[in-house]
Design a protein around this motif. Structure first.
Motif, PDB file in Angstrom:
ATOM      1  N   SER A  96     -36.655   0.903  55.445  1.00 25.75           N
ATOM      2  CA  SER A  96     -37.291  -0.407  55.643  1.00 25.75           C
ATOM      3  C   SER A  96     -37.600  -1.058  54.295  1.00 25.75           C
ATOM      4  CB  SER A  96     -38.577  -0.272  56.477  1.00 25.75           C
ATOM      5  OG  SER A  96     -39.638   0.278  55.707  1.00 25.75           O
ATOM      6  N   LEU A  97     -37.958  -0.244  53.297  1.00 31.43           N
ATOM      7  CA  LEU A  97     -38.256  -0.785  51.972  1.00 31.43           C
ATOM      8  C   LEU A  97     -36.994  -1.226  51.245  1.00 31.43           C
ATOM      9  CD1 LEU A  97     -41.102   1.577  50.686  1.00 31.43           C
ATOM     10  CD2 LEU A  97     -41.259  -0.550  51.993  1.00 31.43           C
ATOM     11  N   ILE A  98     -35.904  -0.488  51.436  1.00 33.29           N
ATOM     12  CA  ILE A  98     -34.625  -0.912  50.842  1.00 33.29           C
ATOM     13  C   ILE A  98     -34.256  -2.292  51.385  1.00 33.29           C
ATOM     14  CG2 ILE A  98     -32.134  -0.455  50.778  1.00 33.29           C
ATOM     15  CD1 ILE A  98     -32.905   2.586  50.788  1.00 33.29           C
ATOM     16  N   ALA A  99     -34.406  -2.474  52.692  1.00 32.22           N
ATOM     17  CA  ALA A  99     -34.087  -3.766  53.322  1.00 32.22           C
ATOM     18  C   ALA A  99     -34.953  -4.882  52.740  1.00 32.22           C
ATOM     19  CB  ALA A  99     -34.276  -3.673  54.836  1.00 32.22           C
ATOM     20  N   LYS A 100     -36.235  -4.603  52.549  1.00 32.97           N
ATOM     21  CA  LYS A 100     -37.141  -5.621  51.991  1.00 32.97           C
ATOM     22  C   LYS A 100     -36.828  -5.902  50.522  1.00 32.97           C
ATOM     23  CE  LYS A 100     -40.999  -4.718  55.127  1.00 32.97           C
ATOM     24  NZ  LYS A 100     -42.351  -4.123  55.290  1.00 32.97           N
ATOM     25  N   HIS A 101     -36.488  -4.839  49.778  1.00 37.59           N
ATOM     26  CA  HIS A 101     -36.180  -5.007  48.357  1.00 37.59           C
ATOM     27  C   HIS A 101     -34.905  -5.829  48.171  1.00 37.59           C
ATOM     28  CE1 HIS A 101     -36.429  -4.077  44.098  1.00 37.59           C
ATOM     29  NE2 HIS A 101     -35.208  -3.574  44.101  1.00 37.59           N
ATOM     30  N   ILE A 102     -33.924  -5.626  49.047  1.00 36.07           N
ATOM     31  CA  ILE A 102     -32.671  -6.393  48.976  1.00 36.07           C
ATOM     32  C   ILE A 102     -32.968  -7.892  49.088  1.00 36.07           C
ATOM     33  CG2 ILE A 102     -30.537  -6.936  50.240  1.00 36.07           C
ATOM     34  CD1 ILE A 102     -30.313  -3.919  50.871  1.00 36.07           C
ATOM     35  N   THR A 103     -33.952  -8.239  49.924  1.00 31.94           N
ATOM     36  CA  THR A 103     -34.282  -9.660  50.116  1.00 31.94           C
ATOM     37  C   THR A 103     -35.307 -10.166  49.104  1.00 31.94           C
ATOM     38  OG1 THR A 103     -35.981  -9.109  51.768  1.00 31.94           O
ATOM     39  CG2 THR A 103     -33.754  -9.563  52.586  1.00 31.94           C
ATOM     40  N   GLY A 104     -35.665  -9.326  48.129  1.00 30.26           N
ATOM     41  CA  GLY A 104     -36.522  -9.782  47.035  1.00 30.26           C
ATOM     42  C   GLY A 104     -38.003  -9.823  47.325  1.00 30.26           C
ATOM     43  N   GLN A 105     -38.452  -9.082  48.330  1.00 28.73           N
ATOM     44  CA  GLN A 105     -39.874  -9.100  48.662  1.00 28.73           C
ATOM     45  C   GLN A 105     -40.698  -8.282  47.667  1.00 28.73           C
ATOM     46  OE1 GLN A 105     -40.856  -8.447  52.877  1.00 28.73           O
ATOM     47  NE2 GLN A 105     -38.713  -8.842  53.395  1.00 28.73           N
ATOM     48  N   ASP A 106     -41.960  -8.681  47.495  1.00 28.71           N
ATOM     49  CA  ASP A 106     -42.905  -7.947  46.646  1.00 28.71           C
ATOM     50  C   ASP A 106     -43.487  -6.803  47.480  1.00 28.71           C
ATOM     51  OD1 ASP A 106     -44.984  -6.954  45.153  1.00 28.71           O
ATOM     52  OD2 ASP A 106     -45.913  -8.879  44.732  1.00 28.71           O
TER      53      ASP A 106
END
Length: 380
Positions: free
Chosen positions: A302-312
């Motif tokens: 889930s964090l990889i997915a969020k990191h791909i979209t540039g989330q903090d």
């Protein structure tokens, strides 16, 4: 979770094929020799597996972080000593150059980083300063068109073989608070006064290159300043999210590999006339480990997915880094126990994994530092 597309999986398949041929057959030898040959780096580069996020302008493929995650996963399955230096070069150091470098710096360092001709390192830790980055003593004093760099660094991944090193140093030692005086300088191998100390003898990750670096009146061209002077600490904070996510992913893979090794072992091994897998205690242990590993996998994906979209996701990545690294330590200890005396023998892979895992709770910010970051985010 569905974070990987068909293109991602094609990349994984091609990488696995290459590792089956070029890494798995030789890895135990590399562990004994305590070195990954440069030829292997060049093969990764030739096949387009290094620095996948680098823009096409500088020889990369401009791919998203999902490809970097796959690179880390597959290298870690071979062994932690392999993933350590390559992931650091590919997805921790080169992003600093791409994010904060001038066009000239990018042109100089990135293309050969992509091909594997250059190996990179980042020098943060010192003999007297680890997690406390503001407490570093390495200084860089401006002298015309140069900085005069003095100090020592230790525990530096890729330190012995690096062709260039991003050095964390103080350009304003009087700054209050101290972190406002930190800068990043790129130092090239062969620069007079830049010396390698000893290659460090570690408990685990034997094939990973970890060394000491010494800087004695090193004249570093001012054009090698990365980003703005005295902004280095902010750059480090911006990039540590990705570094810690990579460590969480590495230890997640370690736990998964340990469980697989152990399931295979207890199904084959017999005691008291039964398979070890048939004992209730074994089954309970396997159930506990599998549950924790699945929880870790769901969270890190889930964090990889969020990191791909540039989330903090600084708080969440800190949570993943401490919990998964500690979980992997618990898992490998239980796995070694289920192997019995054979688990303590070097010929069994579980012994190597047992040695390799614990440092993940120390580097890139200790478990205690991670908890402090999480608490500050909660209170804020």
């Amino acid at each position: 979770m569905g974070i990987y597309t068909e293109e991602h999986e094609m990349f994984r398949k091609a990488l696995r094929k290459m590792l089956d041929k070029e890494a798995y057959p030789y890895f135990e030898q590399w562990e004994k020799e305590r070195d990954i040959p440069r030829d292997f780096w060049l093969k990764l580069g030739e096949n387009g597996f290094l620095c996948p996020m680098v823009s096409e302008e500088y020889g990369g493929l401009a791919l998203d972080f999902g490809y970097s995650a796959i690179l880390t996963e597959e290298l870690e399955r071979v062994g932690a000593g392999l993933a350590s230096g390559i992931s650091l070069h590919s997805d921790i150091v080169t992003p600093y150059v791409e994010a904060y470098g001038t066009a000239a710096q990018k042109e100089k360092w990135l293309p050969k980083s992509v091909t594997g001709e250059y190996i990179s390192a980042i020098a943060m830790t010192e003999p007297g300063a680890g997690s406390d980055l503001a407490g570093i003593q390495t200084t860089a004093k401006k002298d015309g068109d140069f900085y005069i760099l003095n100090g020592e660094k230790t525990f530096i991944t890729n330190g012995i073989h690096a062709d260039y090193v991003v050095v964390v140093c103080k350009t304003d030692p009087q700054a209050i608070p101290a972190y406002k005086g930190v800068s990043l300088l790129i130092v090239e191998s062969g620069t007079p006064g830049f010396k390698r100390g000893k290659k460090l003898d570690k408990i685990g990750m034997h094939s990973a290159d970890t060394g000491e670096l010494i800087f004695e009146d090193v004249r570093v061209p001012a054009e090698n300043l990365l980003g703005e002077e005295n902004r280095g600490f902010y750059y480090l904070m911006e990039k540590l999210q990705q570094e810690r996510l990579i460590v969480a992913l590495e230890t997640q893979i370690e736990a998964e590999c340990c469980l697989k090794l152990t399931v295979d072992y207890v199904k084959e091994r017999k005691a008291f006339g039964s398979r070890i897998a048939d004992f209730q205690n074994t089954q309970f242990k396997l159930a506990e480990m599998a549950t924790e590993i699945d929880l870790g996998r769901t969270y890190v994906d889930s964090l990889i997915a969020k990191h791909i979209t540039g989330q903090d996701i600084v708080k969440e990545v800190s949570m993943a880094k401490w919990w998964i690294s500690e979980m992997a330590k618990r898992v490998v200890a239980d796995c070694l126990q289920l192997h019995g005396g054979y688990g303590y023998m070097e010929e069994y892979e579980i012994a190597r994994r047992y040695r390799d895992i614990p440092v993940a709770a120390i580097y890139a910010g200790t478990t205690e530092i991670m908890k402090g970051i999480i608490a500050k985010q909660i209170i804020k």
